[in-house]
Write an enzyme that holds these catalytic residues in place. Structure first.
Site, PDB file in Angstrom:
ATOM      1  N   GLN A 105       0.819  -1.214   0.000  1.00 29.28           N
ATOM      2  CA  GLN A 105       0.000   0.000   0.000  1.00 29.28           C
ATOM      3  C   GLN A 105       0.852   1.261   0.000  1.00 29.28           C
ATOM      4  OE1 GLN A 105      -2.761  -2.316   3.180  1.00 29.28           O
ATOM      5  NE2 GLN A 105      -3.213  -0.150   3.043  1.00 29.28           N
ATOM      6  N   ARG A 152      -8.408  -1.216   8.402  1.00 28.07           N
ATOM      7  CA  ARG A 152      -9.437  -0.323   7.888  1.00 28.07           C
ATOM      8  C   ARG A 152      -9.878   0.694   8.937  1.00 28.07           C
ATOM      9  NH1 ARG A 152     -14.108  -1.912   3.435  1.00 28.07           N
ATOM     10  NH2 ARG A 152     -14.549   0.235   2.836  1.00 28.07           N
ATOM     11  N   CYS A 153      -8.878   1.268   9.595  1.00 27.97           N
ATOM     12  CA  CYS A 153      -9.137   2.383  10.497  1.00 27.97           C
ATOM     13  C   CYS A 153      -7.855   3.174  10.652  1.00 27.97           C
ATOM     14  CB  CYS A 153      -9.645   1.926  11.863  1.00 27.97           C
ATOM     15  SG  CYS A 153      -8.378   1.301  12.977  1.00 27.97           S
ATOM     16  N   GLU A 206     -12.979   4.253   5.729  1.00 21.42           N
ATOM     17  CA  GLU A 206     -12.933   3.428   6.928  1.00 21.42           C
ATOM     18  C   GLU A 206     -14.044   3.730   7.929  1.00 21.42           C
ATOM     19  OE1 GLU A 206      -8.074   2.971   6.860  1.00 21.42           O
ATOM     20  OE2 GLU A 206      -8.994   4.621   7.933  1.00 21.42           O
TER      21      GLU A 206
END
Length: 783
Positions: free
Chosen positions: A217, A367-368, A737
């Site tokens: 990423q 995802r935060c 998110e």
């Protein structure tokens, strides 16, 4: 005109989907190079053991096996350890001791993938089992089994971090009329992206250049890490090219550097051949970085009327054997101190202790934005505990305590400056949409008949957009991000970015920002990411930072182009630049709209008829350092019914109201929210990875690690409010998110609400049928 341009606010179909729905995506495993070899990894069956010997002779005797690499082989190259993004260090391969089950022990290089697997099976390792510690609280106790013998500090304590006014908070609790306290465990879970991790490494011995295709990423940051790890071997940064092609989901799990990456690179350098490493699903779940695993004790002080006054939180964070998270250097516990949420606590104090255990590395931002899910879950559960204590409706209690919209920008008691918000409006919209008052009446009627129905609320505030360089860095690299725009003579544009999509729709969204700023049709704008040889340096995509940071860079770079274009327009229109205005996606002479030039006309002139003395061309680059983070928020309401016979929780309705500031593409935002809600449902009811006392993983494959399918996923009902960020160039806040952050608490609160009249105050997630049925039996209401 706006629809033709496809700018901000338009539901443009995703440009990238044309190749994905045709099966033409280009993923790491699609890369095939001449002479490519394959790497597979032998892993430890023990969570803690001494390696007495490794016999590789049988593996090397297999036709097609070219090499077996052990930790001792890496020692002369100084590659047996690598740095983590949290300034810890992690074994690439152990030389004498394994620290968790499924840890890498040796690597096999072969001519075919299955031959490499046969080689792994033929390796014989003689282990001496050692005592195991998997409980982080026990790990911090004196005399606990030592996980990291390599450290000078001879205990399992990694760091202590605290923020807030401890003395003031303690006094507020001492003077409080009401105090509630709750122990909360947020278990270890895994991102389980559809594509596992992998790499193809190709070292060219002629020019000394390394090219890698990998599932990352953050390609630029990874290039820097590779240079730090292997620079002493001649792999300096200008000789390294990292390509991150299409990625089948990341969710934070593809930010860290894994040993498999280093081994693939090492194997390519040693053999002179390209080497591919693709992990299988069990390896991915069992050995890659984990999320959550927070042991929390939270307390809230309030008045009898429900006015919240103070918050006190103590947490132990299980980071496994290595602190390999990707948190900003200044914040080892991430942004957990957003835990005051949507409420104006006068006093707060938070402390977190990191612990080593015999588990794989943990702490990634699943995802935060760096521990925000843990924070949001804790405060929203605690608010419901307070509501039960003082017998007040949880919606009324929230409305009573929200930070008022007139208070923004608002500085929390833990130091964050919230940019904008209107929490009451979002909750009211959710309540109206779901019919909250009628549901409460229905619940009362059902309880009278012995039926179990619950209503849960989560009014969360998220914190995204890392980040301002004054606070945010990883390995010392400031967390800015970048955009380069080139407008060609024919009026087409190329946009290159330092972030990297893993399914968020960047090729469409960033093109729409440029379309809006420059008046070029979105179809005429190409977006490229993920290649360090062509993209400007950036810190990558995670923690919902793409739109807040790279989106800001894109808007500003486009505006730089527009400023130059204005001078060219003035030249072409024979007018003063002061008399030129940008209106309706073209440059016009003020008061004479017929005298105008489009950006396409300007672009051609920039290369053929620009003013004398002006530099030719039409391009710009911007490295955007945001002045502040952004603070998306939302209010979710969940309605559940519980089967008294099986303990099964059925979500009847779920309404999600989100506010992410300016919405660039409503359709993409809707998709992000739907996916995020499902990923929030998963830990609430299904996902958990456990370890027994010997460190054996329980939940290491999809037979045991439960993910919701379309059968379990309810119909998500969504709505929006819009409160733009005042400091962001286009007012956007980020949304990727938010739903994963907000959903778990709404579901958990609904289940507890269904059982509250039975005396239930809290249930740790995942709330499985077994847990619920056990409670029903204890309360004597099971059927």
């Amino acid at each position: 005109m706006a629809v033709e341009i496809g700018g901000i606010g338009q539901s443009v179909k995703r440009k990238e989907d044309a190749r994905f729905i045709r099966g033409r995506g280009n993923y790491v495993d699609d890369v095939k190079l001449p002479g490519m070899l394959y790497l597979d990894i032998a892993r430890s069956p023990y969570a803690h053991a001494r390696i007495k010997s490794i016999d590789t002779s049988k593996a090397l005797a297999i036709p097609g096996v070219l090499a077996v690499i052990t930790g001792k082989d890496l020692v002369p190259l100084k590659l047996e350890w690598m740095p983590t993004l949290m300034s810890d260090r992690q074994m690439v391969l152990p030389t004498d001791t394994v620290l968790y089950q499924a840890q890498e022990v040796a690597a096999v290089v072969a001519t075919e993938r299955y031959i490499a697997a046969d080689g792994v099976a033929a390796i014989e390792v003689d282990y001496e089992p050692l005592p195991v510690v998997v409980d982080p609280i026990k790990a911090l106790q004196p005399g606990a089994t030592l996980v990291r013998e390599d450290r000078e500090q001879k205990d399992n304590h990694i760091w202590h971090w605290e923020v807030g006014d401890k003395a003031g908070t303690d006094k507020a609790f001492k003077d409080a009329e009401v105090v509630v306290k709750q122990d909360i465990y947020i278990p270890r879970i895994h991102v389980s992206s559809i594509e596992t991790c992998g790499m193809v490494a190709s070292f060219d011995k002629i020019n000394g250049k390394l090219t890698v295709w990998m599932t990352t990423q953050a390609p630029h940051a990874i290039r820097t890490v590779i240079a730090l790890v292997a620079g002493h071997l001649g792999l300096s940064e200008e000789r390294i090219r990292v390509i991150s092609p299409d990625i089948g989901g990341g969710f934070g799990g593809k930010v860290p550097v894994y040993p498999g990456y280093v081994l693939a690179i090492g194997a390519s350098v040693l053999t002179g051949h390209p080497v591919k490493w693709i992990e299988d699903r069990s390896e991915n779940i069992q050995a890659d970085s984990f999320a959550r695993d927070y042991h929390i004790t939270a307390e809230l002080a309030a008045k009898k009327d429900g006015t919240m006054q103070a918050l006190r939180v103590k947490t132990v964070a299980d980071h496994g054997a290595f602190d390999a998270a990707a948190n900003p250097s200044k914040y080892p516990a991430g942004l957990f101190h957003i835990i005051t949420g949507s409420y104006p606590f006068a006093k707060s104090f938070v402390e977190v202790d990191g612990a080593y255990t015999n588990k794989p590395p943990g702490g990634i931002a699943y995802r935060c934005s760096f521990r925000v899910t843990e924070a949001a879950f804790t405060i929203e559960r605690l608010v419901d505990v307070l509501a039960l204590e003082i017998k007040k409706d949880p919606a009324e209690l929230r409305m009573q305590n929200f930070i008022p919209p007139t208070a923004f920008p608002y500085t929390s008691s833990l130091g964050w400056e919230y940019d904008s918000g209107d929490y009451g409006r979002a909750l009211k919209l959710a309540m109206d949409k779901i019919g909250y008052a009628d549901l409460r009446k229905e619940q009362a009627a059902k309880r009278a008949k012995g039926e179990l129905m619950g209503i849960g609320i989560s009014s969360f505030t998220e914190i995204v957009g890392a980040g301002p360089s004054k606070h945010f860095d990883i390995l010392g690299i400031k967390m800015f991000d970048s955009c380069e725009i080139r407008v060609h003579p024919t009026g087409k544009a190329m946009v290159r970015l330092g972030v990297k999509s893993q399914g968020q729709g960047h090729e469409t969204t960033f093109a729409q920002i440029v379309a809006e700023e420059l008046g070029l049709p979105v179809g005429d704008i190409a977006v490229e990411e993920g290649d360090t040889d062509t993209a400007p340096y950036g810190l990558g995509t995670y923690a919902s930072r793409s739109t807040p940071v790279a989106g800001g860079a894109t808007a500003i770079a486009a505006r730089k182009i527009r400023e130059k274009a204005k001078l060219i327009a003035a030249h072409l229109l024979e007018a003063s630049p002061d008399d030129i205005e940008w209106k309706d996606y073209k440059f016009q002479v003020k008061g004479v709209p017929a005298k105008s030039k489009t950006m396409q006309e300007i672009a051609f002139a920039a290369y053929t008829n620009h003013p004398q003395g002006m530099e030719a061309g039409l391009e710009a680059v911007d490295y955007y350092d945001p002045p502040n983070l952004t603070f998306p928020f939302g209010s979710y309401i969940c309605v559940v019914d519980i089967d008294r016979g099986t303990g099964e929780v059925k979500i009847r309705r779920f309404v999600a109201v989100d506010d992410c500031g300016t919405i660039i593409n409503p359709m993409i935002v809707e998709g992000q929210i739907h996916g995020g809600l499902t990923m929030g449902l998963a830990p609430a009811l299904y996902e958990q990875i456990n370890y027994d006392d010997d460190g054996n993983i329980q939940g290491g494959n999809f037979m045991d690690y439960l993910l919701p399918t379309a059968m379990e996923t309810p119909n998500w009902e969504t709505a929006k409010t819009t409160t733009p960020s005042p400091h962001h160039p286009i007012g956007a806040k980020g949304v990727g998110e938010s739903a994963t952050v907000g959903a778990p608490a709404a579901i958990a609160n609904a289940v507890v609400d269904a059982l509250a009249h039975l005396g239930v105050r809290h249930i740790d997630i995942p709330i499985t049928p077994w847990k619920v049925q056990k409670i029903l039996k204890e309360k004597g209401v099971a059927e």
